[in-house]
Design a protein around this motif. Structure first.
Motif, mmCIF file in Angstrom:
data_model
loop_
_atom_site.group_PDB
_atom_site.id
_atom_site.type_symbol
_atom_site.label_atom_id
_atom_site.label_comp_id
_atom_site.label_asym_id
_atom_site.label_seq_id
_atom_site.Cartn_x
_atom_site.Cartn_y
_atom_site.Cartn_z
ATOM 1 N N ALA A 3 42.474 4.150 10.953
ATOM 2 C CA ALA A 3 43.734 4.456 11.100
ATOM 3 C C ALA A 3 44.394 3.235 10.437
ATOM 4 N N GLN A 4 43.971 1.732 10.496
ATOM 5 C CA GLN A 4 44.636 0.683 10.301
ATOM 6 C C GLN A 4 44.509 0.431 8.951
ATOM 7 N N GLU A 14 52.586 -1.903 6.068
ATOM 8 C CA GLU A 14 52.051 -1.101 6.947
ATOM 9 C C GLU A 14 51.911 0.585 6.659
ATOM 10 N N GLN A 15 51.243 1.418 7.261
ATOM 11 C CA GLN A 15 51.306 2.703 6.778
ATOM 12 C C GLN A 15 52.476 3.386 7.410
ATOM 13 N N GLU A 20 50.154 7.882 8.401
ATOM 14 C CA GLU A 20 49.443 7.807 9.756
ATOM 15 C C GLU A 20 49.048 9.335 10.082
ATOM 16 N N GLN A 23 46.057 10.038 7.983
ATOM 17 C CA GLN A 23 44.702 9.824 8.322
ATOM 18 C C GLN A 23 44.401 10.235 9.534
#
Ligand code: FAQ
Length: 326
Positions: A3-4, A14-15, A20, A23
């Protein structure tokens, strides 16, 4: 777990919440379908991989097509013809899968012919004898299956579904190649030598089909996070070696690698890496047959223009007739 790591192409931050959520769907093993939201990098990676895969199937018809008129028996000729036709079908399923991502077949072809898109390095090697038909089926289709079986579980629905059918046909291709090798290996001394020579020439180029070593692979990490790829290049290469060496032994042929040795500790064969300089040279267009292969595709594309024009004109005529009737 990824996820990261996942970010859209060109986005170093960042996502986003959308990324997010995307994913999370991938991590949960969900299939992504054409109308679903997807990061631009995911779409581009798929277009690249599926497009290259489609081009490989189409260009891959050429080395075997070379032997259709010279197959040693009518039966072998019919089998080879069917196999080469199957490859065309694979290319077509894959172009269709790529088209669901918003790119046209014309554009994919344009990118192939301009050298912007690649096709598998293996098809830049010549097929010099009938034994090469055995080696291509056994080793090249064998490597293709090793790579494609996991792709049946890839995250993009249309690609995964195309793979199911392609894999079924590839196993037949691999068996027919092994059957040719078996006949040659059990034949006269001259035939056995031809079989060994074909194995000598196709062994390392087949290992290259899995792509550069994991250290050199540009896309593996992100593609695996997105489940576009399920295994690394080195994992699949090792599996291929482990599967193929006993098959060569059964044929009574020798794999051309002095360092090849079963390793009790790892439970795998130790083997020599291919010449990676040669691999990158072939990718840059300097393999033995790069120019010839692209020229053949360019000629076929230009020769087919009248068929495409005719189909479009016919479609337009039908549309106009319908409008007039209304
Ligand atoms: N040839 O970062 P990675 C068949 C390029 S089907 C040429 O590791 P990736 C059926 C790669 O594109 C055979 N280029 O790349 C048949 C990238 O360059 P880019 C085709 C290669 O994508 C049988 C750069 O190197 N199968 O044979 C090759 O994560 C008999 C860095 O590499 C598929 O296409 C190569 N061998 O992993 C037909 C399967 N390897 O694009 C007729 C689907 C790497 O950034 C007769 N594809 N490159 O400019 C895949 O699984 C992957 O794309 C890999 C490469 C594993 C091939």
């Amino acid at each position: 777990m990824y996820a990261q790591m996942v970010k859209s192409e060109g986005n170093s931050g960042e996502q986003t919440p959308e990324e997010e959520a995307f994913q999370a769907r991938i991590d949960a093993g969900e299939r992504i379908e054409p109308k679903d939201w997807m990061p631009e990098g995911y779409r581009k990676t798929l277009v690249r991989q599926i497009g290259q895969h489609a081009h490989s199937e189409i260009v891959g018809q050429l080395p075997e097509g070379n032997w259709i008129t010279r197959a040693p028996t009518l039966e072998r000729k019919a089998i080879l013809l069917a196999k080469v036709q199957d490859e065309a079908g694979h290319g077509l399923y894959l172009y269709c899968a790529a088209e669901t991502l918003g790119i046209s077949r014309d554009e994919l072809t344009r990118q192939l012919l301009s050298g912007k898109m690649k096709y598998s390095s293996i098809f830049n090697y010549p097929t010099l004898t009938w034994a090469d038909m055995g080696a291509v089926g056994w080793l090249v289709d064998g490597a293709a299956i090793m790579n494609q079986v996991p792709l049946q579980r890839t995250s993009y629905g249309p690609y995964a579904r195309a793979m199911v059918r392609i894999c079924k046909e590839e196993s037949f291709h691999q068996r027919q190649g092994y059957d040719i090798m078996m006949k040659m290996a059990q034949g006269t001394e001259a035939q056995r030598r031809m079989a060994q020579d074909a194995l000598n020439r196709f062994w390392y180029p087949s290992l290259m089909m899995f792509g550069p070593s994991d250290k050199e692979s540009v896309h593996s990490e992100q593609s695996m996070a997105w489940k576009i790829k399920i295994n690394t290049n080195d994992e699949l290469r090792q599996k291929f070696v482990d599967q193929t060496v006993p098959q060569a032994e059964y044929l009574g042929l020798t794999v051309p690698d002095e360092n090849l040795k079963w390793n009790e500790e790892t439970g795998h064969y130790d083997y020599s890496q291919p010449d990676w300089q040669e691999f990158f040279d072939v990718l840059r267009g300097n393999g033995p047959c790069n120019t010839e292969r692209l020229e053949a595709r360019r000629e076929a594309w230009e020769d087919g223009q009248w068929v495409r024009d005719g189909m479009l004109a016919h479609g337009e005529k039908k549309r106009m007739a319908k409008v007039a009737a209304e």
